[in-house]
Every structure is written in structure tokens, then in C-alpha cells.
Scaffold this active site. Structure first.
Site, PDB file in Angstrom:
ATOM      1  CG  ASP A  22      10.462  38.226  76.509  1.00  0.00           C
ATOM      2  OD1 ASP A  22       9.518  38.957  76.153  1.00  0.00           O
ATOM      3  OD2 ASP A  22      11.617  38.639  76.754  1.00  0.00           O
ATOM      4  CG  ASN A  24      13.908  41.683  77.296  1.00  0.00           C
ATOM      5  OD1 ASN A  24      13.187  40.839  76.754  1.00  0.00           O
ATOM      6  ND2 ASN A  24      14.999  42.157  76.722  1.00  0.00           N
ATOM      7  CG  ASP A  26      12.892  41.048  73.579  1.00  0.00           C
ATOM      8  OD1 ASP A  26      14.111  41.128  73.305  1.00  0.00           O
ATOM      9  OD2 ASP A  26      12.366  40.004  74.027  1.00  0.00           O
ATOM     10  CG  ASP A  30      15.285  37.051  77.868  1.00  0.00           C
ATOM     11  OD1 ASP A  30      14.453  37.897  77.499  1.00  0.00           O
ATOM     12  OD2 ASP A  30      15.223  36.447  78.958  1.00  0.00           O
ATOM     13  CG  ASP A  99      23.610  24.207  68.909  1.00  0.00           C
ATOM     14  OD1 ASP A  99      22.382  23.992  68.827  1.00  0.00           O
ATOM     15  OD2 ASP A  99      24.449  23.753  68.102  1.00  0.00           O
ATOM     16  CG  ASP A 200      24.474  23.110  63.297  1.00  0.00           C
ATOM     17  OD1 ASP A 200      23.338  22.737  63.588  1.00  0.00           O
ATOM     18  OD2 ASP A 200      24.752  23.720  62.260  1.00  0.00           O
ATOM     19  CD  GLU A 242      21.995  18.567  63.066  1.00  0.00           C
ATOM     20  OE1 GLU A 242      22.791  19.496  62.882  1.00  0.00           O
ATOM     21  OE2 GLU A 242      20.780  18.664  62.809  1.00  0.00           O
ATOM     22  CG  HIS A 316      16.318  23.257  67.014  1.00  0.00           C
ATOM     23  ND1 HIS A 316      17.246  22.321  67.457  1.00  0.00           N
ATOM     24  CD2 HIS A 316      16.883  23.867  65.959  1.00  0.00           C
ATOM     25  CE1 HIS A 316      18.315  22.385  66.701  1.00  0.00           C
ATOM     26  NE2 HIS A 316      18.130  23.302  65.787  1.00  0.00           N
ATOM     27  CG  ASP A 317      16.551  21.408  63.071  1.00  0.00           C
ATOM     28  OD1 ASP A 317      17.682  20.902  63.172  1.00  0.00           O
ATOM     29  OD2 ASP A 317      16.340  22.629  63.068  1.00  0.00           O
TER      30      ASP A 317
HETATM   31  O1  TEU Z   1      20.251  21.260  61.084  1.00  0.00           O
HETATM   32  C1  TEU Z   1      20.811  20.525  60.045  1.00  0.00           C
HETATM   33  C2  TEU Z   1      19.820  20.095  59.087  1.00  0.00           C
HETATM   34  O2  TEU Z   1      20.177  19.517  58.114  1.00  0.00           O
HETATM   35  C3  TEU Z   1      18.370  20.296  59.365  1.00  0.00           C
HETATM   36  O3  TEU Z   1      18.057  21.674  59.344  1.00  0.00           O
HETATM   37  C4  TEU Z   1      17.563  19.604  58.305  1.00  0.00           C
HETATM   38  O4  TEU Z   1      18.029  20.097  57.076  1.00  0.00           O
HETATM   39  C5  TEU Z   1      16.107  19.957  58.437  1.00  0.00           C
HETATM   40  O5  TEU Z   1      15.884  20.432  59.659  1.00  0.00           O
HETATM   41  C6  TEU Z   1      15.253  18.741  58.257  1.00  0.00           C
HETATM   42  O6  TEU Z   1      15.313  18.319  56.989  1.00  0.00           O
HETATM   43  C7  TEU Z   1      21.183  22.040  61.807  1.00  0.00           C
HETATM   44  C8  TEU Z   1      20.410  22.829  62.842  1.00  0.00           C
HETATM   45  O7  TEU Z   1      19.804  21.932  63.762  1.00  0.00           O
HETATM   46  C9  TEU Z   1      19.388  23.644  62.088  1.00  0.00           C
HETATM   47  O8  TEU Z   1      18.523  24.331  62.983  1.00  0.00           O
HETATM   48  C10 TEU Z   1      20.129  24.642  61.209  1.00  0.00           C
HETATM   49  O9  TEU Z   1      19.185  25.326  60.407  1.00  0.00           O
HETATM   50  C11 TEU Z   1      21.116  23.915  60.278  1.00  0.00           C
HETATM   51  O10 TEU Z   1      21.881  22.910  60.935  1.00  0.00           O
HETATM   52  C12 TEU Z   1      22.125  24.904  59.716  1.00  0.00           C
HETATM   53  O11 TEU Z   1      22.962  25.336  60.772  1.00  0.00           O
HETATM   54 CA    CA Z   2      13.613  38.847  75.663  1.00  0.00          CA
END
Ligand code: TEU
Ligand code: CA
Length: 537
Positions: A22, A24, A26, A30, A99, A200, A242, A316-317
Site C-alpha cells: 500500500d 497511500n 488506505d 496499489d 489478468d 481466468d 487457468e 491467490h486461490d
Molecule cells: O478461480 C477459479 C476457481 O474456480 C477457483 O476460485 C476455485 O473455485 C477455488 O479457488 C478453489 O476451489 C478464478 C480466480 O482465480 C478466482 O480468484 C476467482 O474467484 C474466480 O476465478 C472467479 O473469477
Molecule cells: Ca492503497
């Protein structure tokens, strides 16, 4: 433009834009914050950064619900900031990968705002609608974030289809006008000088809900080839799709060396081996380690010479790998290095997820400290179904996406140096010891181990070209394999467990140079806990 396949020698770093830095106060990461950290990324030695969505969005799914594909959400900064980031990264030979969320838009996108008003508006058919009676959805399909996949709109007396949240209406790729809008937008980003795209849930854009088809629909590769022809092939880009539903055969089509589709996909066959068969990721089971080796080995062999792998443990998932399959206690750093050694000896493009290079771990919070729509809906849904709360929390602590989304830990200062304000999600309390400042000051840190692995991959062609051969594939603790070219051999040996591991192997495998290792106590026929090494001859 000549396509150089630069990404076959590259390491890509995923930035979760709202949790990286971050600038700024908040409490939200960013673009200016990312610019401030480019020197750190250059020191690590990565070649490109993949930014999770920073477009205008109501943030229902943290930006994966886009309301303007060609504008930056003010919470991340401005388009000028984006252009500065592309410029500043370029000065450091770092490409910026955007992305692209093309399976669905936000329900606040102008296309949808018009589409839901009238059946005759040209934008109406940019989405997937079905006639019906209020209260009786077209079928029983469920959305990934809970509830029905169908949402009623009284104004047009129809349901729209959404595979994710109700605020993420699926786009209708059957409509050529929609596809051309998408291609125009992609070309607009290419003109801005981006180095590629992460796509995605790209295997879900071809869907046939009436036949319950939500991925790998019959027209999928027709759409991908058209998009590739109309956009990506006009540049020297990396494109990674993905594809949760991909098997090696499908991945070979997506990543064909003829460049007719994408560079590669993110496949997840290795990421579903610690859940109950037929269950969801929340239905926990111990890792099937031998199966893990077989799955990764299969992908190495089946794409060799006919496609290209991505290599990742984190994103990130996903929960953080050192907590998931390593050891986030006394062996945190050693197991983090072991996991990296196993992955980085393979053929493909490695992806480092922010903080992985520090051995960052999961964080077990109270339910009120979580932010992710998927996790919060799961909590509600499973309590309503009568699951014991402690079982639901155990699942969330093990597999919740927020494990990966806690702020990047830069220092042991306030809020780990991530923000001078209140972070949008709590910082993992272990930031006092697990942070970049401490790592940079420690020559033996996970950071410098990653830095060395990245450098090795650039120095030795065998990482890109070697053919994969499994070794000790049925061993219950050891992950070992050989990569072979006509002149050289790389031998990777790792103990995936927290106890000693015995083995029998020909001494000649240990000939040549030990390129890297995480434990100097080498004994014959036994590996120490999480001990890993690479030999090159
Ligand atoms: O993720 C697709 C997705 O199927 C995953 O979110 C999965 O369902 C879960 O993480 C594990 O079971 C993509 C993106 O990476 C995710 O961040 C988004 O939430 C999703 O698509 C919808 O855009
Ligand atoms: Ca920020």
C-alpha cells in the site's frame, strides 16, 4: 512481430494487487506500491509480474468482477500509474502480465446494466439468459460461491447464468459481437505494452448450461484459436490460461508449440490430492504423496515436446504450500527450500506467488477476520447443513483462499511494512520473524535459495530441455527424478517428509556438481528431514 517464446526461460511472479504494498495508507495494495517494490523483484531475478485484476470493479470477488476492462479502479490508482508501472518494470527487464477475466463480467458493467433492462438491447445477448417462472430456475446447477447458478431478473422475466457470484454474470461467447468487443479490448492492452495475459477460468467460456456443460464445451478451442489469431499472435506475449478442467491432452491443445492457442495453462491435477475423493477441497484428507509424484511426472512426460507446463505450488486461490505440504514449524525454511527444489528442476515456466520466496505461511484466523466471498459463503452454507463449527473452521484454516491473501510481510515494523493504515485483512502475526527485511539480511534465507534456483535455470539449458524420468516413484517419502539431454543429466532428490528417509540408489547419480542443496549433512542412503539437492553432470 517475431514470437521468441521468452517465457520458456522465464520465472513469473504473481502479485495479489490488493495485498502487496500500500502506498497511500488506505490499507489496500496499489500500483504505486508495486512500483516501489520493483527493485526487490529485480533482485529476486524474476522476468515478469502477473497482476491480479486492478480494473474498475465493485470488488464482490476482489476484482474478478470487472465493470470496466479499460480503466483502473481508483483504489489501485490511475491509468497513468499503470503506464508508469509498465515503464518502470520494463527498465528492469520485467514484463507486466494482466489478468483477463473473460468468462464473466461484473453485474455493474455497462453491458449488463443495459442487458438486464430489455431483451431487445444488443447487449442482452452478451450474457446467458433463459426464460422461466420466478422461483423455478431452468435447472439445479449451483454456483461456485454457493446458491443457484441462475438469478431471476423481473424486468425481462428471465434468469441469467452465473458460475460464480450473483454479481458475476457469465458472458455469452456464442455471440460474435461480444467476442469482437473482447478482442478489441485485448489489443488495446497490447498497445499499452503489456507482456502477456493470465486468462481466468478460460476453459469455462464455452458452456452449455442446458446440457450441464460448464467447461471444455465443444466450441472452446474454436474460440481460443480465434482470440489467439485476432490478438495474442500479433505480439511477443506469454498467455497462460487457468484451466481447472484440463488433462494433459487438453493442455497439449492449449499449449501447442505451433502457437495457435496459448503459451500454457495452469492445470490443477496436483492440487486436488489432499481432499476426500468426490468431495470438495474443504473435505480434508492427507496428501496422497505417491499420487502427487505420478501426476506431476505424467504432466512432465505427456507435454514433453508437444506442449508446455506451468509449474506452481501457490496462487491467490490456494493455501500456502509450506503449511499445506511442508512444515510451518521448526522446518519452515528447510521445507520451503525442498518444495522449491522439487518444482524448479522440472520442465515448464515456474510461478512464484508473492511471499512464497519468504516461506510465508497460512494464517488461522477467527471467522470474522476473513474477507473472501468463497470462504464466508462456505462457512454459512455448511453451518446451515449442520456441520460442526470446529470442523468448518478446520477446513477454512487448511484451504481458505485468504491464507494466500494476507498482506505481504516486508518487515517486522507496524503492519509488516505493508501499510501505514489499517490493512483490509489482518497481517499474519508471524510477520515479526517471517519478512523480506530479515530474509534479505540472511544469506541462508528462502529468498536467496529462490534467487539461486532462478539463476540456475537461466545458466543451464537442461532445465528447459531435459527429458523427465521418475526415480523411486513408489517411495513414500522421497521425490526424485532425472532430467536428461544428450550431453547432461540433472538429478533431483528430496525428502518430502519430516523424518529420515532411507533409499538405495546408484552412487553414479551423485557424480558431477551439486548445484544446490538445503542441508550440508550428506549421508549415504539416508536423507534428513526435508533434505533436498540437485546434481548436474
Ligand atoms: O478461480 C477459479 C476457481 O474456480 C477457483 O476460485 C476455485 O473455485 C477455488 O479457488 C478453489 O476451489 C478464478 C480466480 O482465480 C478466482 O480468484 C476467482 O474467484 C474466480 O476465478 C472467479 O473469477
Ligand atoms: Ca492503497
Amino acid at each position: 512481430m517475431e514470437r521468441t517464446n521468452w517465457w520458456k526461460n522465464a520465472v513469473i511472479y504473481e502479485i495479489y494487487s490488493r495485498s502487496f504494498q500500500d502506498s497511500n495508507g488506505d490499507g489496500i495494495g496499489d500500483l504505486q506500491g508495486i512500483i516501489r517494490r520493483l527493485d526487490y523483484l529485480q533482485k529476486l531475478g524474476i522476468d515478469a509480474i502477473w497482476l491480479t485484476p486492478v480494473y474498475r470493479s465493485p470488488q464482490d470477488d476482489n476484482g474478478y468482477d470487472i465493470s470496466d476492462y479499460q480503466d483502473i479502479d481508483p483504489m489501485f490508482g490511475s491509468m497513468e500509474d499503470m503506464e508508469e508501472l509498465i515503464r518502470e518494470a520494463g527498465k528492469r527487464n520485467i514484463r507486466v502480465i494482466m489478468d483477463l477475466v473473460l468468462n464473466h463480467s461484473s453485474d455493474e458493467h455497462p453491458w449488463f446494466l443495459e442487458a438486464k433492462k430489455s431483451r431487445t438491447h444488443p447487449y442482452h445477448d452478451y450474457y446467458v439468459w433463459r426464460d422461466g417462472e420466478e422461483g423455478t430456475p431452468p435447472n439445479e446447477m449451483r454456483a461456485a460461491f454457493g446458491g443457484s447458478a441462475w438469478e431471476w431478473v423481473p424486468e425481462v422475466k428471465q434468469y441469467y447464468f452465473h458460475q460464480f457470484s450473483v454479481k458475476q454474470p457469465d458472458l455469452n461467447w456464442e455471440n460474435p459481437a461480444l467476442r469482437q468487443e473482447i478482442y478489441r479490448m485485448i489489443r488495446w492492452w497490447m498497445e499499452k505494452g503489456v507482456g502477456g495475459f493470465r486468462l481466468d477460468v478460460i476453459d469455462q467460456i464455452a458452456k452449455e448450461p442446458d446440457r450441464r456443460i460448464t467447461a471444455n464445451g465443444p466450441r472452446l478451442h474454436e474460440f481460443i484459436r480465434e482470440m489467439s489469431r485476432e490478438t495474442f499472435q500479433k505480439g511477443d506475449l506469454v498467455t497462460v490460461g487457468e484451466a481447472w478442467g484440463a488433462d494433459p491432452g487438453i493442455a497439449r491443445r492449449f499449449s501447442s508449440p505451433d502457437g495457435s492457442e496459448l503459451s500454457m495453462v495452469f492445470q490443477f491435477g496436483h492440487m486436488v490430492l489432499d481432499q476426500k475423493p468426490g468431495g470438495e477441497k474443504w473435505d480434508l484428507a492427507p496428501l496422497d504423496f505417491v499420487q502427487l509424484k505420478k501426476v506431476l511426472g505424467k504432466w512432465q512426460k505427456e507435454l514433453y515436446g508437444s506442449g508446455w507446463n506451468s509449474l506452481f505450488w501457490n496462487n491467490h486461490d490456494l493455501p500456502r504450500i509450506v503449511s499445506r505440504w511442508g512444515n510451518d514449524g521448526i522446518y519452515r525454511e528447510k521445507s520451503a527450500k525442498m518444495l522449491a527444489t522439487v518444482l524448479y528442476g522440472m520442465q515448464g515456466t515456474p510461478y512464484i506467488y508473492q511471499g512464497e520466496e519468504l516461506g510465508m505461511t497460512n494464517a488461522s484466523y477467527e471467522i470474522w477476520d476473513y474477507r473472501d466471498i468463497e470462504l464466508l459463503n462456505l462457512y454459512k452454507e455448511r453451518l446451515e447443513k449442520g456441520y460442526p463449527e470446529e470442523e468448518v473452521m478446520r477446513s477454512i484454516h487448511a484451504k481458505g483462499r485468504d491464507n494466500a491473501r494476507t498482506p505481504m510481510q516486508w518487515s517486522d515494523g507496524p503492519q509488516a511494512g505493508f501499510t501505514s493504515g489499517e490493512p483490509w485483512i489482518k497481517v499474519n502475526p508471524n510477520y515479526t520473524t517471517v519478512n523480506a527485511e530479515a530474509a534479505l539480511a540472511d544469506p541462508d534465507s528462502v529468498f536467496y535459495y529462490y534467487q539461486k534456483l532462478i539463476a540456475l535455470r537461466k545458466q543451464y539449458d537442461i532445465f528447459r530441455d531435459g527429458q523427465y524420468e521418475a526415480v523411486l516413484e513408489d517411495h513414500g517419502q522421497i521425490f526424485a527424478y532425472i532430467r536428461r539431454t544428450a550431453e547432461h543429466r540433472l538429478f533431483v532428490l528430496a525428502n518430502f517428509s519430516d523424518s529420515e528417509a532411507e533409499y538405495e540408489l546408484p552412487a553414479e547419480l551423485f557424480e558431477g556438481t551439486c548445484l544446490i542443496g538445503n542441508d550440508s549433512h550428506l549421508r549415504t542412503n539416508v536423507l534428513n528431514p526435508y533434505q533436498a539437492m540437485m546434481y548436474y553432470r
